[in-house]
Each structure stands twice: as structure tokens, then as C-alpha cells.
Write an enzyme that holds these catalytic residues in place. Structure first.
Site, PDB file in Angstrom:
ATOM      1  N   THR A  90       0.819  -1.212   0.000  1.00  0.00           N
ATOM      2  CA  THR A  90       0.000   0.000   0.000  1.00  0.00           C
ATOM      3  C   THR A  90       0.858   1.270   0.000  1.00  0.00           C
ATOM      4  O   THR A  90       0.478   2.281  -0.580  1.00  0.00           O
ATOM      5  CB  THR A  90      -0.938  -0.032   1.236  1.00  0.00           C
ATOM      6  OG1 THR A  90      -1.744  -1.207   1.128  1.00  0.00           O
ATOM      7  CG2 THR A  90      -1.819   1.190   1.298  1.00  0.00           C
TER       8      THR A  90
ATOM      9  N   HIS B 207      -2.071  14.438   5.694  1.00  0.00           N
ATOM     10  CA  HIS B 207      -3.357  15.045   6.006  1.00  0.00           C
ATOM     11  C   HIS B 207      -3.266  15.962   7.225  1.00  0.00           C
ATOM     12  O   HIS B 207      -2.466  15.725   8.139  1.00  0.00           O
ATOM     13  CB  HIS B 207      -4.397  13.959   6.289  1.00  0.00           C
ATOM     14  CG  HIS B 207      -4.768  13.170   5.068  1.00  0.00           C
ATOM     15  ND1 HIS B 207      -5.681  13.623   4.154  1.00  0.00           N
ATOM     16  CD2 HIS B 207      -4.325  11.966   4.607  1.00  0.00           C
ATOM     17  CE1 HIS B 207      -5.808  12.720   3.183  1.00  0.00           C
ATOM     18  NE2 HIS B 207      -4.981  11.701   3.438  1.00  0.00           N
TER      19      HIS B 207
ATOM     20  N   LYS C 191     -12.970   9.977   1.191  1.00  0.00           N
ATOM     21  CA  LYS C 191     -12.653  11.373   0.904  1.00  0.00           C
ATOM     22  C   LYS C 191     -12.885  11.739  -0.559  1.00  0.00           C
ATOM     23  O   LYS C 191     -12.669  12.874  -0.955  1.00  0.00           O
ATOM     24  CB  LYS C 191     -11.209  11.648   1.303  1.00  0.00           C
ATOM     25  CG  LYS C 191     -11.032  11.628   2.816  1.00  0.00           C
ATOM     26  CD  LYS C 191      -9.576  11.577   3.227  1.00  0.00           C
ATOM     27  CE  LYS C 191      -9.455  11.347   4.723  1.00  0.00           C
ATOM     28  NZ  LYS C 191      -8.265  10.573   5.070  1.00  0.00           N
TER      29      LYS C 191
ATOM     30  N   ARG D  78      -6.409  -0.194   0.117  1.00  0.00           N
ATOM     31  CA  ARG D  78      -6.392   0.331   1.476  1.00  0.00           C
ATOM     32  C   ARG D  78      -6.794  -0.787   2.438  1.00  0.00           C
ATOM     33  O   ARG D  78      -7.748  -1.525   2.176  1.00  0.00           O
ATOM     34  CB  ARG D  78      -7.412   1.450   1.623  1.00  0.00           C
ATOM     35  CG  ARG D  78      -7.448   2.482   0.500  1.00  0.00           C
ATOM     36  CD  ARG D  78      -8.731   3.269   0.692  1.00  0.00           C
ATOM     37  NE  ARG D  78      -8.950   4.359  -0.236  1.00  0.00           N
ATOM     38  CZ  ARG D  78      -9.427   4.222  -1.477  1.00  0.00           C
ATOM     39  NH1 ARG D  78      -9.678   3.017  -1.967  1.00  0.00           N
ATOM     40  NH2 ARG D  78      -9.659   5.277  -2.210  1.00  0.00           N
TER      41      ARG D  78
ATOM     42  N   SER E 232      -6.156   5.212   5.293  1.00  0.00           N
ATOM     43  CA  SER E 232      -5.967   6.659   5.402  1.00  0.00           C
ATOM     44  C   SER E 232      -6.435   7.129   6.776  1.00  0.00           C
ATOM     45  O   SER E 232      -7.466   6.655   7.244  1.00  0.00           O
ATOM     46  CB  SER E 232      -6.771   7.367   4.309  1.00  0.00           C
ATOM     47  OG  SER E 232      -6.607   8.748   4.421  1.00  0.00           O
TER      48      SER E 232
END
Lengths: 495, 424
Positions: free
Chosen positions: A40, A49, A250, A311, A338
Site C-alpha cells: 500500500t 493530512h 474522501k 487500502r 488513510s
């Protein structure tokens, strides 16, 4: 016997390895693939972020905001490309604007600094290429972009410089508790350690089951497809642009990359098989359609490659950062989807805290050097330094990758560092040879040659990426023909 | 360092320009080549068919190159191998690097850009599927096979019917591989007719027109591909999916002039050719910087590269001797119906020293029994009948002195006139 064995060489495992190197802990990292950062970590948005979209009080919220704060110094120490370019969440409707206010409040609660809601005029001044349909945006100046696999590779290199061991091609096939620790089987080798950290990414649930014998959680791989665009588009927006969030995550993000390209993605499809890294026609169309909503004038035809990342989601939704109750000392850093990249250095600190509880007498590694030897690309060096580099090693004068102007000297350096490159993609991830417009068309034959020579292998043994991703199958007929004269026998010589 | 003329690239374009400049009185010439030998891509084109126009005989790529290399060596024209040019400025300062000299700067009076082109990749055409190994551009595979002596696979499908793909279909077959098909999106081939016959038909390799690859499968190495038929509007036709088992996919889906250096010198590039705008002398928008060969536009035959490059070399010599009138001239060429682009884009009739000028162009489709029409300010200057024209083959029309005499300032339009366009 090791003090710590880390299972998995993604961003989570490699940052943990580096954290372990700060203490006097005998540590080994086991990676099933033939390179670190090969799951990943190599296929994600590479966003650092800000942390406004995590639910307050969760592991995600805590480690995201803390990790974000750690990035500038971490990337400076490791000489990894990082830019604090800020992020924008767009609002297209008044309902979206309400959502921005919700995110703003949530961000404040999580401790995200300097959040701001921009009105349309201000937004357009800041990002003229963002759609006119955006009525407002949430601006988070602390958000950034990073080279995600570069960071994991750098963490591993630095960890090894400070004494951590790495075993590639070591897939863990058994974990059992024994007196005073754990016994693992990996790559036909038995490895014993007092503690284990499971950060095996998509396979963390399987590793967990090896020890616990039951399914404590399941990893649900969700595929995200991305398009990467030519460097001529790299300045289309300065900030990372998010669309109004949906239930699926997102949404499709548009952002510059630290290498100067532009990235649009991801889609979200799943759960999928753990090795299903296909891109699909549907996904690529979706990216274009959804990307257009935020950046309608973007030249989507300038795509240079597309890829899919998986993910590691779980039904609980939060990161699993915990010691096992039944098997103390078996510590999980799992379900890291995430904002896992952002959170990684903070997760690593927390994991280290849990580990040192088992080693109360262990002190700091006094010789720990947080700095990685800088990556001096010949092409980026000032003229005087170029002369110096050439005087030191003439191979800096031989350009191998024309598109990115990467020299033989640069490539050789990347092969001989700790956690060095052994594959074509390994070279590409470390120094970008083959990552340009021609995508390795010109340089891959030369890079293969350099890898074979430097690693002492046959050129036919050099692979693109995974162990079975061979490039060449053997010699051509002409090469197989022996043109040397027939050996003359004693008889013919006439005795 | 100083040189009257620096030539960037020692392939067919650079070699011809160097020799011609020398024969026109420039002795201080330096050719910079990034590969380990001169000759450029010709060195890996070991098949024959080169030089039919130039030498009236059939040569292999290396043989064709050798004639120029020997000629250049006889003239003692200086060259540097394994040397990469990093920068060219508008002032014609060339920065390059190699292992022997390190970093070098050459102040040139004139520069010829002859960097050639690069191949379009899988990413550029966005074929979905896995990222397995075994996907090569045809030219890269050609290098592995012909230069390095390694085979890239044994069960091959070729995507795109460009000439390199067709030639590689035959080459792989001769090396014992199974070549299952050549898959072409368009309803006509992207390569020369003679290559379809000699490389596919003679070896029973099927050419599947109006087909595209919709998926690459295989976890680490290519295991199979899915192809599908497209309709006239290029939409996939449902139900026509076919799976072909193979370990190798070769892409021959187009070439792109390589103009990163041209951009550094602030040269105006043409969006239709992806190469610099040039005038009749092959001079770019920057006076004293000339360009020729595939860096200007992608050629079908090396013979035309040579012809164009001789013009560039001759003009560069005149520039050095200050007998060339730089600039965009009094005429500009415009592609009109049926024509994708025209090279050169500008014409200064005063500079034409050979009594004629050849305009090179490509058509946008296949045309049978059509006419090439040349117009100037609404007036028909010239008409040439052609039985067959196709996008894969470069077309040309020659402007003679008498044609030029008929023209006044302004646009020179090239178009195709047909009774009806026949799309095969």
C-alpha cells in the site's frame, strides 16, 4: 534471540524500525516481498493530512494530528521530498458549506492548526484553476505532500544505518508463543524474538490468526485507482483539492506530487482480493468524470501512467494499535488505511512506548544518528558540486535516464545503500530512473545492466518488481550460437 | 569550448547534417551523441529496406548508418559519444556531460537539433489491467533483442501497427516466439504497406484492424490480454471480447518528437507535429538553431530524414557564413482539409538555393484516387494526382521555381481533394 521482530516493511513497519533504532533493542524487520515499501505504501495519494476529517477521540484523530506535526523534521532528517502545500475541501452547495463548518469544528477539536473557511473570491484568487462551481472551501495550511515510498525506504535505510536488520523475501508462515517470547517461521528460517509487532498491512489479519488461532479482525482491501500526469501539469493547483466528502471516503482528490507531477485519484471499490491491483476502464473513466468536477480544464490526456492501491480497511473503522491481551508482547499496528501515511511516525512512537514496557532496563541508543546520508542527484547539484562529484566518481557523467537526467553514479549509490535497490522498479522508486515520459523505454536496458553488474547477478535474473516479474527470458539464437572454432581433437592433430 | 556548429544527436539526422555542413565549408563541427555509438536507432534496425531512395539499393539500418559514419570519420568531423546535452540556450551555449570530459560548455555559432523521438507508452494510451512485467514498447524490445542479445518473451501480442511493431512481429517470429496477432485500433494500418506484406503476411501473423486491448492480466508477468472490436466511432462492441494467452505485449502506438532541449532554448513548438516550427532552411524560431529528422516530425523513411537533414546542415553552414536570411519569411504553410500538418511551416523564397522546395505532410485518413492541391491566397498553384495516400506514409509536394514565382506573400494551403474519401 531478537528483542523485537517487525512483520511488514511498509511505512508503518519502517517508521517503527527507525523508532526501535533509537533504543538499544535488537530488532529485525521481516518483509515478504523483495523490497520494502512494496504494498500500500507505493500506491496511495501521498498526502500528509491535516487531520480535520477524523472523528475526535479515535486513534486516527490523535495520530494524524501528531504525525502531521512530526513530518517537517522527519523529512529533513531523512532527506525525503516533502512540501506543506495546504489542502482545500470544496463546497459546491449550501449543504456542502454546512459540512465544511462541521469539518472546521471537528478539526479544531482534533487540534488542527490554522483552519480557515475561504469564500469563493478568495478561493479563486488562491487557486484559479479550481472550478467556478465551488462556493467555498475549507483551507488547511498544515496539510502536505510527501514521497511516500521514498520515506519508507529512507526510514529503513536509516534504521539499518543504526543497527536494525532487514530480511527481504521473508514471508511469515508461523507465529507461536514460547517461554519469554515468540517463535516465527519466515522464509524457511526460524526467528525468535521477545516481542512482535504486526504491521503486515493487508495481511495483518492473517498474521494475527497465525498466533491467536481465531479471527480477531478482518482486513477489507478497498481498491483505489489513480492517474499520474506529465510534469507539464504539475502546477495545475498548488494545494491538494478534496471534493465534498461522501460516505465512500474522501472522494477523488487532485493534487501535485513532490516529484512535480500531478495526481488524480482514488476511486473506491471493495472489498477486493488482497492481490487485485488491476486498473479498470470503468475506474479510469470515473476518475476523469469526478476529477472534472473540481478541475474542469485539466488536460486529462496528459496521463503518463495509472495504478491501483489497496487500502487496509476494517469494519471498526479505526486503526488497531494495541498489545494482545492473550499474548502480551504481540503488538498490532493494523488496519492502517488513510491517514496511515501521515500517522505513521506517531504510531511508531506509540508502538515503541508499548515495546519498551517489556524492556525496562533498556536505554537510549547513544550512537543513533537520525540523519540519512543525503541523496545528491547529480543533475540537481550546483555546477561546482557537479565538478566535485565527477572528480569523485566519473559515473556521475553518464546519464542513464534521459527523461529525468539520472546518472549511473546516482543509480549505483541507490543500489549500495542499506535497503538498496535490487529491481527495476526499486531503482525507479528510489531515484526516478524510468519514471519520466518514456517510462523506462530508453533506460531500462541500461539499468538492468547496472543492477546485474553491481549485484553480481545474471541480467536475466533482474526483475521488474516482484520475484516473478521477469523481464528477459534468455539469449537470442545468435547469442546462443557458439562461434568459437571446433575444439581440435588429439586424433585430428595427428597425435 | 567553442565550435562553429554543434549538432545534438548522432543518428541519421545529425550525421547527414554534419557531413553536409562540412561540405558547405564549416570545419569546426562537434557532434554530441548520448549513446555508446553513432547511428542512433538505425543501429538496432537490423532488417533491410533502408536507402532505396537515397542510394537506390536496399541496406540494413547499420549499413545505412555506416555510410554516413565512415564519411564523417574521413572528414575528421569531431564527435563525442556517451555525452548527454543538459542545456541549450537561445544564445547557443550548449552544456553537456560525459565521463571523459566531465561537465562541458560549448559556445556555438549555430546548433542543429537532431535528438529524434521517443515511443508512446502504455500509460499514454492507458491500457487497464495489472502492472505485470512483459509490456515493452516495440523499440525497447528491439534494443534488447538486436543490440543486447536477449529475448523478451515467447508468446507475443503486438498492439498498434506502427512500423517498429510490424518489424518486431517478424523479428520475434524468427527468434522462435509465437506472435499471436497485431492489434490495431484504426480501420487501417499505422505502418508501411511493404511491412504489412513482408513482416505479417509472409509469416501468417494476423492483423486485427479495429481492435483494441482492453485489459492486461497476470499478477507479476503478463499471462493473458483481452482484446475487443471497436465500431467506427471507436466505441467497444459488446460481446466481441477475446482472450489471448501471452507473456509479452509489445506496443507500437506512435512516436513523439523529443523536444525537452528545444523547450529550454525557448523554441516555438508546433502543436500538430510536436516538433519545432521550422522554415525552408530547417531553422527554428531561434535564429541559428536548426532542427531536422524525427525531432521536427516523425518520418516514415530514413531517406527523407537524410534529405531534410542535408538541408539543415547546408543552411547551418550558410548561417555560420552569414549568408542566410533568418526568420519566418514571406510565406507560411497551412494544412487544410485532409492534411494533418505541413513541414516547413514558413518559407523565405530568397533562401531556396536548389531551385525547389519539398513540402512534407501527412494525411488524416486513407485516400484513393485523390489530388493534392496547393493554394496561395485563394489561387490554385499546383495539383498532383495520387492513387493512394495513407496516414502511415509521408506525402510530399515539390515547389519548383516557377511555382514559387506564382506566389505572393501570405498563406500556402495544402489540401486533399477527392471524389469521395474511401476509408478502408
Amino acid at each position: 534471540m531478537y528483542d523485537v521482530v517487525i512483520i511488514g516493511g511498509g511505512i508503518t513497519g519502517t517508521t517503527i524500525a527507525r523508532s526501535c533504532a533509537t533504543k538499544n533493542l535488537k530488532t529485525v524487520l521481516l518483509e515478504k516481498s523483495n523490497d520494502v515499501a512494496n504494498g500500500t505504501t507505493k500506491a496511495n495519494s501521498a498526502i500528509v493530512h491535516a487531520g480535520f476529517d477524523c472523528i475526535p477521540g479515535t486513534n486516527k484523530a490523535r495520530t494524524n494530528v501528531k504525525g502531521n506535526r512530526m513530518y517537517p523534521s522527519l523529512c529533513r532528517e531523512l532527506d525525503v521530498p516533502f512540501q506543506q502545500n495546504g489542502s482545500l475541501v470544496l463546497a459546491f452547495t449550501e449543504e456542502d458549506r454546512l459540512h465544511l463548518e462541521h469539518l472546521f469544528a471537528q478539526g479544531e477539536q482534533n487540534g488542527v492548526p490554522s483552519l480557515q473557511i475561504l469564500e469563493q473570491k478568495e478561493l479563486r484568487r488562491m487557486e484559479p484553476n479550481v472550478t467556478k462551481n465551488a462556493v467555498a472551501a475549507l483551507y488547511a495550511p498544515s496539510a502536505g505532500i510527501v514521497g511516500s515510498y521514498e520515506l519508507a525506504i529512507a526510514c529503513m535505510e536509516n534504521a539499518m544505518d543504526n543497527g536494525v536488520e532487514l530480511r527481504l523475501n521473508h514471508q511469515v508462515t508461523a507465529v507461536e508463543a514460547k517461554k519469554g517470547g515468540y517463535k516465527l517461521v519466515a522464509g524457511n528460517e526460524v526467528i525468535e524474538a521477545k516481542t512482535v509487532v504486526n504491521c503486515a498491512g493487508l495481511y495483518a489479519d492473517e498474521i494475527d490468526r497465525l498466533l491467536h488461532g481465531e479471527s480477531r479482525y478482518d482486513i477489507l482491501p478497498f481498491a483505489g485507482e489513480y492517474n499520474l500526469f506529465d510534469q507539464s501539469t504539475g502546477n495545475f493547483t498548488a494545494a491538494t483539492v478534496f471534493q465534498p466528502p461522501s460516505e465512500k471516503g474522501k472522494g477523488v482528490v487532485a493534487l501535485p506530487t513532490v516529484e512535480g507531477n500531478y495526481l488524480v485519484g482514488p476511486t473506491s471499490e471493495g472489498p477486493k482480493a488482497k492481490d487485485d491491483l488491476r486498473t479498470t476502464r470503468k475506474g479510469l473513466q470515473e476518475l476523469r468524470e469526478k476529477g472534472m468536477r473540481a478541475i474542469p480544464d485539466f488536460p486529462f490526456q496528459k496521463v503518463i501512467t495509472s495504478f491501483t492501491g489497496l487500502r487496509a480497511k476494517t469494519s471498526g473503522g479505526d486503526f488497531i494499535i494495541e498489545d494482545s491481551e492473550r499474548h502480551p508482547g504481540f503488538i498490532s499496528a493494523a488496519a492502517i488505511d488513510s491517514p496511515g501515511l501521515t500517522a505513521a511516525p506517531a504510531i511508531a512512537e506509540e508502538i515503541l512506548e508499548k515495546l519498551i514496557a517489556y524492556f525496562p532496563n533498556t536505554g537510549d541508543n547513544l550512537s543513533f544518528n537520525p540523519y540519512r546520508r543525503p541523496v545528491k542527484r547529480f543533475i540537481e547539484a550546483p555546477p561546482l558540486n557537479k565538478q566535485e562529484m565527477l572528480a569523485e566518481d566519473e559515473r556521475f557523467g553518464r546519464i542513464i535516464c534521459r527523461c529525468e537526467a539520472i546518472t549511473e553514479g546516482d543509480i549505483v549509490d541507490m543500489i549500495h545503500r542499506h535497503a538498496g535497490a535490487e529491481t527495476l522498479d526499486g531503482v525507479k522508486r528510489r531515484i526516478r530512473a524510468g519514471a519520466g515520459r518514456c517510462q523506462g523505454g530508453f533506460c531500462s536496458p541500461r539499468v538492468m545492466e547496472i543492477l546485474a553488474r553491481e549485484l553480481g547477478r545474471e541480467i536475466t535474473e533482474i526483475v521488474k518488481d516482484g520475484p516473478d516479474s521477469y523481464v528477459l527470458i534468455g539469449s537470442t539464437k545468435a547469442e546462443q550460437t557458439d562461434f568459437s572454432p571446433e575444439p581440435v581433437t588429439a586424433d585430428e592433430k595427428g597425435g | 569550448m567553442k565550435a562553429d556548429l554543434v549538432i545534438i544527436g548522432g543518428g541519421p539526422a545529425g550525421l547527414a547534417a554534419a557531413i553536409e555542413a562540412y561540405e558547405n565549408g564549416v570545419e569546426s563541427i562537434l557532434v554530441l551523441e548520448r549513446d555508446r555509438e553513432l547511428g542512433g536507432i538505425l543501429q538496432q534496425c537490423i532488417h533491410n529496406g533502408f536507402g532505396l531512395h537515397r542510394f537506390k539499393e536496399e541496406l540494413t539500418g547499420p549499413e545505412y548508418a555506416e555510410r554516413f559514419i565512415e564519411n564523417m570519420k574521413e572528414k575528421n568531423i569531431e564527435y563525442k559519444l556517451d555525452t548527454m546535452v543538459l542545456d541549450v540556450t537561445e544564445e547557443k551555449l550548449v552544456t553537456a556531460v560525459n565521463t571523459a570530459d566531465g561537465l562541458i560548455q560549448i559556445a556555438a555559432k549555430a546548433v542543429v537539433l537532431a535528438m529524434g523521438c521517443l515511443e508512446r507508452t502504455r500509460g499514454a494510451i492507458n491500457i487497464p489491467g495489472t502492472r505485470a512485467s512483459g509490456v515493452f514498447t516495440a523499440g525497447t524490445a528491439q534494443r534488447y533483442v538486436n543490440m543486447e542479445g536477449y529475448m523478451v518473451g515467447k508468446d507475443v501480442v503486438i498492439v498498434g501497427s506502427g512500423d517498429i511493431g510490424l518489424v518486431m512481429a517478424r523479428r520475434m517470429k524468427l527468434e522462435g516466439a509465437n506472435v499471436h496477432a497485431v492489434v490495431e485500433l484504426m480501420p487501417y494500418s499505422g505502418g508501411l504497406a511493404r511491412n504489412i506484406v513482408q513482416c505479417l503476411n509472409d509469416y501468417d501473423i494476423p492483423l486485427l484492424l479495429s481492435h483494441t486491448v482492453t485489459e492486461v492480466r497476470g499478477k507479476e508477468r503478463v499471462e493473458e490480454i483481452v482484446i475487443q472490436k471497436v465500431d467506427e466511432a471507436m466505441n467497444l462492441i459488446p460481446g466481441t471480447e477475446q482472450t489471448i494467452q501471452c507473456d509479452t505485449l509489445l506496443l507500437s502506438v506512435g512516436l513523439i518528437p523529443e523536444n525537452e532541449l528545444s523547450k529550454k532554448a525557448n523554441i516555438v513548438l508546433n502543436p500538430l507535429t510536436n516538433g519545432p516550427d521550422v522554415n525552408e532552411s530547417m531553422e527554428t524560431s531561434v535564429p541559428g538553431i536548426f532542427a531536422c529528422g524525427n525531432v521536427v516530425h516523425v518520418h516514415d523513411l530514413v531517406d527523407w530524414v537524410t534529405e531534410e537533414s542535408c538541408r539543415a546542415g547546408r543552411s547551418a553552414a550558410r548561417y555560420v557564413k552569414e549568408t542566410l536570411k533568418s526568420g519566418t519569411g514571406s510565406l507560411n504553410t497551412v494544412p487544410s482539409s485532409g492534411v494533418r500538418y505541413v513541414v516547413p511551416q514558413y518559407i523565405e523564397p530568397e533562401n531556396i538555393d536548389t531551385n525547389k522546395l519539398t513540402l512534407m505532410f501527412r494525411t488524416d485518413s486513407v485516400y484513393e484516387n485523390a489530388r493534392i492541391v496547393l493554394m496561395n491566397n485563394g489561387e490554385k498553384i499546383k495539383t498532383v494526382k495520387k492513387r493512394h495516400m495513407a496516414p502511415a506514409e509521408m506525402e510530399s509536394i515539390v515547389l519548383k521555381e516557377k511555382d514559387l514565382a506564382k506566389m505572393s506573400r501570405g498563406e500556402v494551403t495544402v489540401k486533399i481533394e477527392v471524389e469521395e474519401a474511401v476509408r478502408s
